[in-house]
Design an enzyme around this catalytic site. Structure first.
Site, PDB file in Angstrom:
ATOM      1  N   VAL A 133       0.385   1.244  -9.918  1.00 21.91           N
ATOM      2  CA  VAL A 133       0.468   0.266  -8.822  1.00 21.91           C
ATOM      3  C   VAL A 133       1.319   0.904  -7.740  1.00 21.91           C
ATOM      4  O   VAL A 133       2.263   1.632  -8.029  1.00 21.91           O
ATOM      5  CB  VAL A 133       1.067  -1.108  -9.226  1.00 21.91           C
ATOM      6  CG1 VAL A 133       0.183  -1.841 -10.201  1.00 21.91           C
ATOM      7  CG2 VAL A 133       2.463  -0.985  -9.748  1.00 21.91           C
ATOM      8  N   SER A 134       0.962   0.602  -6.490  1.00 22.04           N
ATOM      9  CA  SER A 134       1.730   1.192  -5.398  1.00 22.04           C
ATOM     10  C   SER A 134       2.661   0.193  -4.730  1.00 22.04           C
ATOM     11  O   SER A 134       3.647   0.586  -4.134  1.00 22.04           O
ATOM     12  CB  SER A 134       0.793   1.814  -4.359  1.00 22.04           C
ATOM     13  OG  SER A 134      -0.133   0.866  -3.898  1.00 22.04           O
ATOM     14  N   THR A 135       2.352  -1.100  -4.833  1.00 22.12           N
ATOM     15  CA  THR A 135       3.171  -2.092  -4.147  1.00 22.12           C
ATOM     16  C   THR A 135       3.513  -3.256  -5.057  1.00 22.12           C
ATOM     17  O   THR A 135       2.813  -3.522  -6.037  1.00 22.12           O
ATOM     18  CB  THR A 135       2.423  -2.664  -2.921  1.00 22.12           C
ATOM     19  OG1 THR A 135       1.270  -3.382  -3.379  1.00 22.12           O
ATOM     20  CG2 THR A 135       2.014  -1.582  -1.939  1.00 22.12           C
ATOM     21  N   GLN A 141       0.606  -5.710  -5.161  1.00 23.27           N
ATOM     22  CA  GLN A 141      -0.423  -5.377  -6.152  1.00 23.27           C
ATOM     23  C   GLN A 141       0.022  -5.826  -7.534  1.00 23.27           C
ATOM     24  O   GLN A 141      -0.758  -6.396  -8.282  1.00 23.27           O
ATOM     25  CB  GLN A 141      -0.656  -3.865  -6.204  1.00 23.27           C
ATOM     26  CG  GLN A 141      -1.710  -3.348  -5.303  1.00 23.27           C
ATOM     27  CD  GLN A 141      -1.947  -1.863  -5.548  1.00 23.27           C
ATOM     28  OE1 GLN A 141      -1.122  -1.154  -6.115  1.00 23.27           O
ATOM     29  NE2 GLN A 141      -3.084  -1.390  -5.102  1.00 23.27           N
TER      30      GLN A 141
END
Length: 160
Positions: A17-19, A22
């Site tokens: 996951v990047s954020t 998310q």
């Protein structure tokens, strides 16, 4: 390192996951991992501990867990990489295609648990190639149509 019919498939679980958004929107590390582990149970696959890139963008392949995944692939530690969605590996087709090609040389497949993608089978490899690159047959057909359409004789014939 393709398993024989009696060997149990060993899989690498890759999650990213990047954020925070998310993570809260259903793509959390824990949520992805749970779905991947359920797939392993369903298929009787032996799963290695997950390779986790938490907080890393999919804009390129330069991520700590991705580097470990590739190093372990080169060591032959697994037969298959399982992901929640293909975009967990990369958001860029320009990165995903050479990555898949490199894995194919090592006889390692990729399988998404939420998409119809499984490069560990012949049909899956073909589907992956069709979805990621124009086939030579399609390119030839388009070229032939383009040259026919450009021909004054062909244009005159199509009017008759």
């Amino acid at each position: 390192m393709k398993p024989t019919t009696t060997e149990r498939v060993t899989v690498a679980l890759y999650v990213r996951v990047s954020t925070e958004e998310q993570a809260q929107g259903g793509f959390s590390i824990a949520g992805q991992t749970e779905k991947l582990q359920l797939a392993c149970q369903l298929h009787d696959w032996r799963a290695l501990p997950p390779y986790v890139d938490d907080g890393w963008s999919g804009k390129d392949m330069d991520r700590p867990a991705m580097k470990r995944l590739m190093a372990d692939a080169k060591k032959g530690l697994f037969n298959l990489i399982v992901v929640y969605k293909l975009d967990r590996l990369s958001r860029k087709l320009g990165d995903l295609v050479p990555f898949g090609d490199e894995l194919e040389k090592m006889k390692i497949g990729i399988r998404s648990v939420t998409e119809a993608m499984d490069t560990s089978t012949s049909a899956g490899k073909q589907a992956g190639n069709v979805s990621s690159r124009p086939s030579s047959a399609t390119t030839s057909t388009l070229s032939a149509k383009a040259s026919t359409a450009a021909s004054p004789i062909a244009s005159a014939r199509s009017m008759s």
